[in-house]
Design a protein around this motif. Structure first.
Motif, PDB file in Angstrom:
ATOM      1  N   PRO A 144       9.352   1.456   6.299  1.00 12.95           N
ATOM      2  CA  PRO A 144       9.849   2.040   5.055  1.00 12.95           C
ATOM      3  C   PRO A 144      10.736   1.095   4.236  1.00 12.95           C
ATOM      4  CG  PRO A 144      11.217   2.756   6.857  1.00 12.95           C
ATOM      5  CD  PRO A 144      10.188   1.814   7.447  1.00 12.95           C
ATOM      6  N   ARG A 145      10.766  -0.200   4.584  1.00 11.02           N
ATOM      7  CA  ARG A 145      11.605  -1.139   3.835  1.00 11.02           C
ATOM      8  C   ARG A 145      11.135  -1.191   2.376  1.00 11.02           C
ATOM      9  NH1 ARG A 145      10.570  -6.010   5.275  1.00 11.02           N
ATOM     10  NH2 ARG A 145      12.447  -6.906   4.399  1.00 11.02           N
ATOM     11  N   LEU A 146      12.104  -1.142   1.448  1.00  7.96           N
ATOM     12  CA  LEU A 146      11.807  -1.019   0.024  1.00  7.96           C
ATOM     13  C   LEU A 146      10.918  -2.157  -0.475  1.00  7.96           C
ATOM     14  CD1 LEU A 146      12.213   0.476  -2.625  1.00  7.96           C
ATOM     15  CD2 LEU A 146      14.323  -0.847  -2.976  1.00  7.96           C
ATOM     16  N   ARG A 147      11.252  -3.393  -0.133  1.00 12.63           N
ATOM     17  CA  ARG A 147      10.476  -4.533  -0.618  1.00 12.63           C
ATOM     18  C   ARG A 147       9.055  -4.488  -0.094  1.00 12.63           C
ATOM     19  NH1 ARG A 147       8.876  -9.389   0.966  1.00 12.63           N
ATOM     20  NH2 ARG A 147       9.839  -9.176   3.022  1.00 12.63           N
ATOM     21  N   MET A 148       8.912  -4.112   1.167  1.00 16.82           N
ATOM     22  CA  MET A 148       7.586  -4.025   1.760  1.00 16.82           C
ATOM     23  C   MET A 148       6.769  -2.918   1.112  1.00 16.82           C
ATOM     24  SD  MET A 148       5.372  -5.163   3.757  1.00 16.82           S
ATOM     25  CE  MET A 148       3.835  -4.624   4.515  1.00 16.82           C
ATOM     26  N   MET A 149       7.396  -1.763   0.854  1.00 22.48           N
ATOM     27  CA  MET A 149       6.682  -0.652   0.235  1.00 22.48           C
ATOM     28  C   MET A 149       6.228  -1.001  -1.170  1.00 22.48           C
ATOM     29  SD  MET A 149       6.280   1.400   2.538  1.00 22.48           S
ATOM     30  CE  MET A 149       5.246   2.274   1.379  1.00 22.48           C
ATOM     31  N   GLN A 150       7.080  -1.688  -1.901  1.00 20.60           N
ATOM     32  CA  GLN A 150       6.707  -2.111  -3.254  1.00 20.60           C
ATOM     33  C   GLN A 150       5.499  -3.034  -3.210  1.00 20.60           C
ATOM     34  OE1 GLN A 150       9.877  -3.985  -5.438  1.00 20.60           O
ATOM     35  NE2 GLN A 150       8.627  -4.292  -7.268  1.00 20.60           N
ATOM     36  N   ALA A 151       5.509  -3.966  -2.262  1.00 19.67           N
ATOM     37  CA  ALA A 151       4.385  -4.897  -2.128  1.00 19.67           C
ATOM     38  C   ALA A 151       3.100  -4.157  -1.764  1.00 19.67           C
ATOM     39  CB  ALA A 151       4.707  -5.951  -1.074  1.00 19.67           C
ATOM     40  N   ARG A 152       3.201  -3.160  -0.895  1.00 21.84           N
ATOM     41  CA  ARG A 152       2.012  -2.419  -0.474  1.00 21.84           C
ATOM     42  C   ARG A 152       1.441  -1.578  -1.612  1.00 21.84           C
ATOM     43  NH1 ARG A 152       2.265   0.403   5.342  1.00 21.84           N
ATOM     44  NH2 ARG A 152       0.071   0.703   4.785  1.00 21.84           N
ATOM     45  N   PHE A 153       2.296  -0.904  -2.369  1.00 18.31           N
ATOM     46  CA  PHE A 153       1.806  -0.098  -3.484  1.00 18.31           C
ATOM     47  C   PHE A 153       1.170  -0.981  -4.563  1.00 18.31           C
ATOM     48  CE2 PHE A 153       4.674   3.343  -1.945  1.00 18.31           C
ATOM     49  CZ  PHE A 153       3.723   4.353  -1.893  1.00 18.31           C
ATOM     50  N   GLU A 154       1.782  -2.119  -4.844  1.00 17.57           N
ATOM     51  CA  GLU A 154       1.193  -3.045  -5.811  1.00 17.57           C
ATOM     52  C   GLU A 154      -0.154  -3.555  -5.309  1.00 17.57           C
ATOM     53  OE1 GLU A 154       4.094  -6.072  -6.376  1.00 17.57           O
ATOM     54  OE2 GLU A 154       5.376  -4.844  -7.691  1.00 17.57           O
ATOM     55  N   ASN A 155      -0.227  -3.836  -4.023  1.00 15.49           N
ATOM     56  CA  ASN A 155      -1.454  -4.340  -3.420  1.00 15.49           C
ATOM     57  C   ASN A 155      -2.564  -3.281  -3.440  1.00 15.49           C
ATOM     58  OD1 ASN A 155      -2.792  -6.505  -1.852  1.00 15.49           O
ATOM     59  ND2 ASN A 155      -2.786  -5.022  -0.195  1.00 15.49           N
ATOM     60  N   ILE A 156      -2.181  -2.022  -3.206  1.00 19.70           N
ATOM     61  CA  ILE A 156      -3.153  -0.927  -3.185  1.00 19.70           C
ATOM     62  C   ILE A 156      -3.813  -0.746  -4.555  1.00 19.70           C
ATOM     63  CG2 ILE A 156      -3.326   1.600  -3.073  1.00 19.70           C
ATOM     64  CD1 ILE A 156      -1.268   1.455  -0.769  1.00 19.70           C
ATOM     65  N   MET A 157      -3.027  -0.819  -5.603  1.00 17.21           N
ATOM     66  CA  MET A 157      -3.565  -0.569  -6.941  1.00 17.21           C
ATOM     67  C   MET A 157      -4.153  -1.814  -7.595  1.00 17.21           C
ATOM     68  SD  MET A 157      -3.158   2.563  -6.855  1.00 17.21           S
ATOM     69  CE  MET A 157      -3.969   2.848  -8.430  1.00 17.21           C
ATOM     70  N   ASP A 158      -4.057  -2.947  -6.934  1.00 13.77           N
ATOM     71  CA  ASP A 158      -4.626  -4.193  -7.455  1.00 13.77           C
ATOM     72  C   ASP A 158      -6.066  -4.314  -6.972  1.00 13.77           C
ATOM     73  OD1 ASP A 158      -5.229  -6.698  -8.377  1.00 13.77           O
ATOM     74  OD2 ASP A 158      -3.624  -7.740  -7.317  1.00 13.77           O
ATOM     75  N   THR A 159      -7.017  -4.179  -7.880  1.00 16.38           N
ATOM     76  CA  THR A 159      -8.435  -4.194  -7.513  1.00 16.38           C
ATOM     77  C   THR A 159      -9.034  -5.601  -7.477  1.00 16.38           C
ATOM     78  OG1 THR A 159      -9.051  -3.843  -9.841  1.00 16.38           O
ATOM     79  CG2 THR A 159      -8.820  -1.876  -8.441  1.00 16.38           C
ATOM     80  N   ARG A 160      -8.243  -6.609  -7.771  1.00 12.54           N
ATOM     81  CA  ARG A 160      -8.769  -7.968  -7.747  1.00 12.54           C
ATOM     82  C   ARG A 160      -9.091  -8.409  -6.323  1.00 12.54           C
ATOM     83  NH1 ARG A 160      -4.039 -11.076 -10.736  1.00 12.54           N
ATOM     84  NH2 ARG A 160      -2.929  -9.738  -9.243  1.00 12.54           N
ATOM     85  N   GLN A 161     -10.069  -9.301  -6.206  1.00 10.91           N
ATOM     86  CA  GLN A 161     -10.445  -9.821  -4.898  1.00 10.91           C
ATOM     87  C   GLN A 161      -9.348 -10.748  -4.393  1.00 10.91           C
ATOM     88  OE1 GLN A 161     -13.248  -8.895  -3.369  1.00 10.91           O
ATOM     89  NE2 GLN A 161     -12.903 -10.102  -1.540  1.00 10.91           N
TER      90      GLN A 161
END
Length: 212
Positions: free
Chosen positions: A162-179
């Motif tokens: 649940p670390r804030l920086r990690m969660m931010q990275a995961r949400f950004e990664n999830i919505m990024d459709t680029r290869q």
């Protein structure tokens, strides 16, 4: 390690077999990923995050949460990806290196980076080729888990971080459709850096001892 074993024994008492629908879903998702031996799926009121745990007899444990069918599928796919890749054994290796080089902050940083790359890589593997609708459902499921997740990570499991920086990275990664090229290779690179960092410090210490 003793604390981990005690915690697992305590968790085991609360394990309840998953529903037939959840087991069918896990078997279907495992088949898609080429997994022949599907780990048992349990529900537990004692855990606050989905996790894969156990080295020789691994199991997937889901918390008692109200997740939709699609959200549950995303969670199971994520944990099955950890299982297929043998991520628990990689975590164990990182833990052993950290224990051997406990004095070196670079090793602990490399181990944390490795675990973060592991999570991002699994997210990408699950969502590869998926559109925004599937990614949104996956993110909503993660948000539901985040709201009630403990701040402390359970060691040697794939417990949600649940670390804030990690969660931010995961949400950004999830919505990024680029290869992207993140994957097992990145994890291997981090492992090598982990070992090299420890070896380098050990060599420096040996030289200092010789000089003294």
């Amino acid at each position: 390690l003793g604390g981990y074993l005690f915690m697992m024994l305590r968790f085991r008492r609360s394990f309840v077999p998953a529903s037939p629908e959840q087991n069918t879903m896990a078997n279907k998702l495992a088949g898609i990923r080429g997994i022949r031996r599907v780990p048992p799926v349990y529900i537990s009121s004692a855990v606050r995050s989905p996790m894969l745990c156990g080295f020789f007899c691994p199991v997937i444990v889901l918390p008692s949460l109200s997740l939709s069918e699609n959200e549950t599928a995303g969670v199971l796919a994520h944990e099955l990806t950890h299982y297929k890749r043998g991520d628990l054994w990689i975590q164990l290796f990182g833990l052993l290196v950290c224990a051997m080089h406990w004095f070196n902050p670079a090793v602990h940083l490399a181990d944390r980076w490795m675990r973060e790359e592991m999570e991002l890589s699994c997210d990408e593997a699950v969502l590869s080729g998926q559109g925004e609708d599937v990614r949104s459902v996956y993110g909503n499921g993660m948000l539901t888990i985040l709201r009630q997740c403990r701040k402390r990570r359970v060691p040697m499991t794939t417990h949600f971080s649940p670390r804030l920086r990690m969660m931010q990275a995961r949400f950004e990664n999830i919505m990024d459709t680029r290869q992207k090229k993140r994957g097992v290779l990145w994890i291997a690179v981090v492992l090598v850096l982990c070992v090299l960092a420890g070896s380098a410090v050990a060599c420096v210490q040996e030289k200092v001892v010789e000089m003294v």
